[in-house]
Design a protein around this motif. Structure first.
Motif, PDB file in Angstrom:
ATOM      1  N   CYS A  44       0.828  -1.209   0.000  1.00 30.57           N
ATOM      2  CA  CYS A  44       0.000   0.000   0.000  1.00 30.57           C
ATOM      3  C   CYS A  44       0.860   1.257   0.000  1.00 30.57           C
ATOM      4  O   CYS A  44       0.564   2.218  -0.700  1.00 30.57           O
ATOM      5  CB  CYS A  44      -0.922   0.018   1.213  1.00 30.57           C
TER       6      CYS A  44
ATOM      7  N   THR B  76       1.069   3.314   2.399  1.00 36.41           N
ATOM      8  CA  THR B  76       0.357   4.355   3.140  1.00 36.41           C
ATOM      9  C   THR B  76       0.401   4.043   4.627  1.00 36.41           C
ATOM     10  O   THR B  76       0.745   2.938   5.040  1.00 36.41           O
ATOM     11  CB  THR B  76      -1.120   4.436   2.702  1.00 36.41           C
TER      12      THR B  76
ATOM     13  N   CYS C 100      -5.743   1.989  -1.234  1.00 36.52           N
ATOM     14  CA  CYS C 100      -4.596   2.564  -1.958  1.00 36.52           C
ATOM     15  C   CYS C 100      -4.653   2.263  -3.448  1.00 36.52           C
ATOM     16  O   CYS C 100      -3.741   2.633  -4.185  1.00 36.52           O
ATOM     17  CB  CYS C 100      -3.284   2.063  -1.357  1.00 36.52           C
TER      18      CYS C 100
END
Length: 197
Positions: free
Chosen positions: A89, A91, A173
């Protein structure tokens, strides 16, 4: 491919350590990289590929196993794929879901190997030997069943929550292919690891 042989041949406490410690170490080291500097799209794609390959290999290879520790080894391979899902991801949500997932995985693994260690006196080696466990030791049978159902992600157990957070972060994401692959491999793993209980 060496993991199932090592799991089978090593003493159970060593196997439990080998199942948990490398994943926590991997999480700590890669999280350190992501804290001090963001990794680019190329590394995210590598994590995505590794995640898919590990989840598929772990789920499919566990289907043919007949011994107790070997499906746990292949489940461990699959869980590396779930860990890489959080990293792919890139993130903070991915890292948070990864932290939840690794904690739940460590607790499930400790529980599973504690029960396998307790079964060592009864000479349980094959999955077929677990059939009489409900009659001889019902508490261990119930605990082992709940742990294995949590491993594969049956709701409302903790394993489901960790996979839910990881797949939700992947969808958040934009990794729209990664989450369905994870769900499909979880279903395949449900059959493979679900044979243990």
């Amino acid at each position: 491919m060496w993991a199932p042989d090592i799991y089978e041949g090593s003493p159970t406490p060593v196997t439990a350590f080998l199942s948990i410690a490398p994943k926590i170490s991997m999480f700590a080291n890669i999280s350190r990289v992501s804290i001090y500097g963001s990794y680019g799209a190329t590394l995210q794609q590598i994590f995505c590929f590794c995640s898919i390959a590990s989840m598929i290999l772990g789920a499919l290879a566990a289907m043919a196993q007949t011994k107790v520790k070997r499906p746990l080894a292949h489940s461990s391979i699959g869980h590396v794929g779930y860990i890489c899902t959080g990293f792919s991801c890139g993130t903070i949500e991915g890292i948070q879901s990864l932290l939840i997932g690794i904690l739940i995985y460590a607790l499930m693994t400790i529980d599973a190997f504690a029960i396998v260690l307790a079964l060592r006196q009864t000479r349980v080696k094959y999955i077929a030997d677990l059939g009489a466990l409900a009659k001889t030791n019902p508490i261990s049978a119930i605990t082992f069943s709940i742990t294995m159902f949590s491993y594969v992600g049956i709701p409302p157990l903790a394993g489901f929550c960790s996979k839910f957070y990881l797949f939700f972060a992947a969808l958040g994401c934009g990794a729209y292919f990664l989450a369905p692959v994870g769900v499909v491999t979880s279903v395949i793993g449900c059959w493979a690891a679900g044979r243990l209980p």
